[in-house]
Design a protein around this motif. Structure first.
Motif, short mmCIF file in Angstrom:
data_model
loop_
_atom_site.label_atom_id
_atom_site.label_comp_id
_atom_site.label_asym_id
_atom_site.label_seq_id
_atom_site.Cartn_x
_atom_site.Cartn_y
_atom_site.Cartn_z
N LEU A 30 0.81 -1.22 0.00
CA LEU A 30 0.00 0.00 0.00
C LEU A 30 0.84 1.27 0.00
N ALA A 31 2.14 1.16 0.24
CA ALA A 31 3.00 2.33 0.41
C ALA A 31 2.92 3.34 -0.74
N PRO A 32 2.79 2.91 -2.02
CA PRO A 32 2.72 3.91 -3.09
C PRO A 32 1.58 4.91 -2.94
N LEU A 33 0.49 4.51 -2.26
CA LEU A 33 -0.64 5.41 -2.08
C LEU A 33 -0.40 6.44 -0.98
N TYR A 34 0.70 6.29 -0.24
CA TYR A 34 1.02 7.21 0.85
C TYR A 34 2.33 7.95 0.59
N MET A 35 2.83 7.86 -0.64
CA MET A 35 4.03 8.61 -1.00
C MET A 35 3.70 10.10 -1.08
N PRO A 36 4.68 10.97 -0.85
CA PRO A 36 4.42 12.42 -0.90
C PRO A 36 3.82 12.89 -2.21
N GLU A 37 4.15 12.22 -3.32
CA GLU A 37 3.61 12.62 -4.61
C GLU A 37 2.09 12.47 -4.65
N VAL A 38 1.58 11.48 -3.92
CA VAL A 38 0.13 11.25 -3.86
C VAL A 38 -0.51 12.11 -2.77
N THR A 39 0.02 12.02 -1.57
CA THR A 39 -0.58 12.76 -0.45
C THR A 39 -0.48 14.27 -0.64
N GLY A 40 0.43 14.70 -1.52
CA GLY A 40 0.56 16.13 -1.78
C GLY A 40 -0.34 16.66 -2.87
N LEU A 41 -1.14 15.79 -3.50
CA LEU A 41 -2.07 16.25 -4.53
C LEU A 41 -3.09 17.21 -3.92
N ASP A 42 -3.37 18.28 -4.63
CA ASP A 42 -4.35 19.25 -4.15
C ASP A 42 -5.72 18.59 -4.01
N GLY A 43 -6.29 18.66 -2.82
CA GLY A 43 -7.60 18.06 -2.57
C GLY A 43 -7.53 16.68 -1.95
N PHE A 44 -6.33 16.10 -1.82
CA PHE A 44 -6.17 14.76 -1.25
C PHE A 44 -5.90 14.87 0.24
N GLU A 45 -6.68 14.16 1.05
CA GLU A 45 -6.51 14.20 2.51
C GLU A 45 -6.49 12.78 3.07
N VAL A 46 -5.69 12.59 4.10
CA VAL A 46 -5.63 11.32 4.82
C VAL A 46 -6.02 11.58 6.27
N TYR A 47 -6.81 10.69 6.85
CA TYR A 47 -7.31 10.85 8.21
C TYR A 47 -6.93 9.64 9.06
N LEU A 48 -6.67 9.90 10.32
CA LEU A 48 -6.45 8.86 11.32
C LEU A 48 -7.51 8.99 12.40
N GLY A 49 -8.03 7.88 12.84
CA GLY A 49 -8.96 7.88 13.95
C GLY A 49 -8.29 7.29 15.18
N ARG A 50 -8.39 8.00 16.31
CA ARG A 50 -7.75 7.54 17.54
C ARG A 50 -8.78 7.39 18.65
N ALA A 51 -8.59 6.34 19.43
CA ALA A 51 -9.45 6.08 20.59
C ALA A 51 -8.58 5.47 21.68
N GLY A 52 -8.71 5.99 22.87
CA GLY A 52 -7.91 5.49 23.97
C GLY A 52 -6.42 5.61 23.75
N GLY A 53 -6.02 6.63 22.98
CA GLY A 53 -4.61 6.85 22.70
C GLY A 53 -4.02 5.95 21.63
N ARG A 54 -4.86 5.18 20.94
CA ARG A 54 -4.37 4.27 19.91
C ARG A 54 -4.96 4.64 18.55
N ASP A 55 -4.16 4.39 17.50
CA ASP A 55 -4.65 4.55 16.13
C ASP A 55 -5.51 3.35 15.79
N VAL A 56 -6.80 3.57 15.52
CA VAL A 56 -7.72 2.44 15.37
C VAL A 56 -8.40 2.36 14.00
N THR A 57 -8.29 3.41 13.19
CA THR A 57 -8.93 3.38 11.88
C THR A 57 -8.33 4.49 11.02
N THR A 58 -8.55 4.41 9.72
CA THR A 58 -8.02 5.42 8.81
C THR A 58 -8.92 5.52 7.58
N ALA A 59 -8.80 6.62 6.87
CA ALA A 59 -9.53 6.84 5.62
C ALA A 59 -8.81 7.92 4.84
#
Length: 258
Positions: free
Chosen positions: A148-177
């Motif tokens: 999955l790493a190619p989808l999280y490279m700076p070239e992708v995450t830096g596209l205008d309008g592209f956002e990545v989210y992390l969900g945290r609960a109890g101090g832990r990373d539990v989900t993403t989108a």
């Protein structure tokens, strides 16, 4: 414009923009179909042919041969009931395995009240954050992080309008989108929750939050392609199925039908 057509055009636009920044990727528009290859992301839905209509049937064999010449597992992404000639041609070429993929949309009027959850949703902005989101996605999809790493490279995450989210609960990373806002639509991608955190509404909560942020950013329609597992979650959020995709692939080597 018909919502199913809007969804399909949006998917093509996203694929074209990703191809512009991902290594060795191709996105080519031909009469009646799109040909795409993403060698660094070798899944059949992103390496093969996306037909527009039945006029693609005659070109299917040659187009798929181009993809398979790159030693990529190819796929044909059709829309159920709309392309019988393409479906028949693909099956004659040996693409006999089918996977249903609901294409779903929602607008602000479809959404209910914001999802009630303990989840803290964070918009990722740092290299460490992207690495954490990648780790959660890899665990959630049960895939190696390198896949999955190619989808999280700076070239992708830096596209205008592209956002990545992390969900945290109890101090832990539990989900993403991830989301991508382009031309008035917000696409929802890579929603993943590791098995140990499922069943607590985290995937629904992060999707709901990401959709609302995309709509607030100027989109008037949210869309996604759902997995079988996620379909009921998205319906409960207010998403509607407006097109049913069918991914046609070859049987796995060694399977009874191969």
């Amino acid at each position: 414009m018909d919502e199913g057509l809007r969804l399909h055009i949006a998917l093509c636009t996203v694929a074209e923009r990703l191809a512009g920044v991902m290594e060795s990727a191709r996105f080519e528009r031909h009469d009646g179909y799109v040909l795409l290859t993403f060698p660094t992301f070798p899944i059949p839905s992103f390496n093969g042919v996306w037909p527009d209509d039945d006029s693609a049937a005659g070109s299917l064999g040659e187009a798929l041969a181009e993809v398979e010449a790159e030693e990529l597992a190819a796929g044909v992404l059709t829309r159920s009931g709309e392309m019988p000639e393409v479906d028949a041609a693909a099956r004659e070429l040996g693409f006999t395995v089918t996977e249903r993929i609901p294409g779903m949309v929602a607008n602000s009027g479809d959404l209910g009240s914001p999802t009630d959850s303990e989840l803290e949703v964070i918009r990722v902005e740092t290299a460490d954050g992207f690495a954490q989101a990648l780790a959660v996605a890899a665990e959630g999809f049960d895939l190696p992080a390198d896949f999955l790493a190619p989808l999280y490279m700076p070239e992708v995450t830096g596209l205008d309008g592209f956002e990545v989210y992390l969900g945290r609960a109890g101090g832990r990373d539990v989900t993403t989108a991830a989301t991508y806002v382009v031309d008035g639509e917000v696409g929802i991608f890579n929603v993943a929750t590791p098995a140990e955190y499922r069943g607590r509404g985290y995937g629904a909560a992060i999707t709901d939050s990401a959709v609302r942020e995309g709509l607030a950013a100027g989109a008037d329609l949210a869309y996604l392609q759902s997995s079988a597992v996620g379909e009921s979650v998205y319906r409960n959020l207010g998403f509607r199925e407006v097109v049913t995709y069918v991914l046609l692939t070859r049987p796995a080597e060694g399977s009874p039908t191969s």
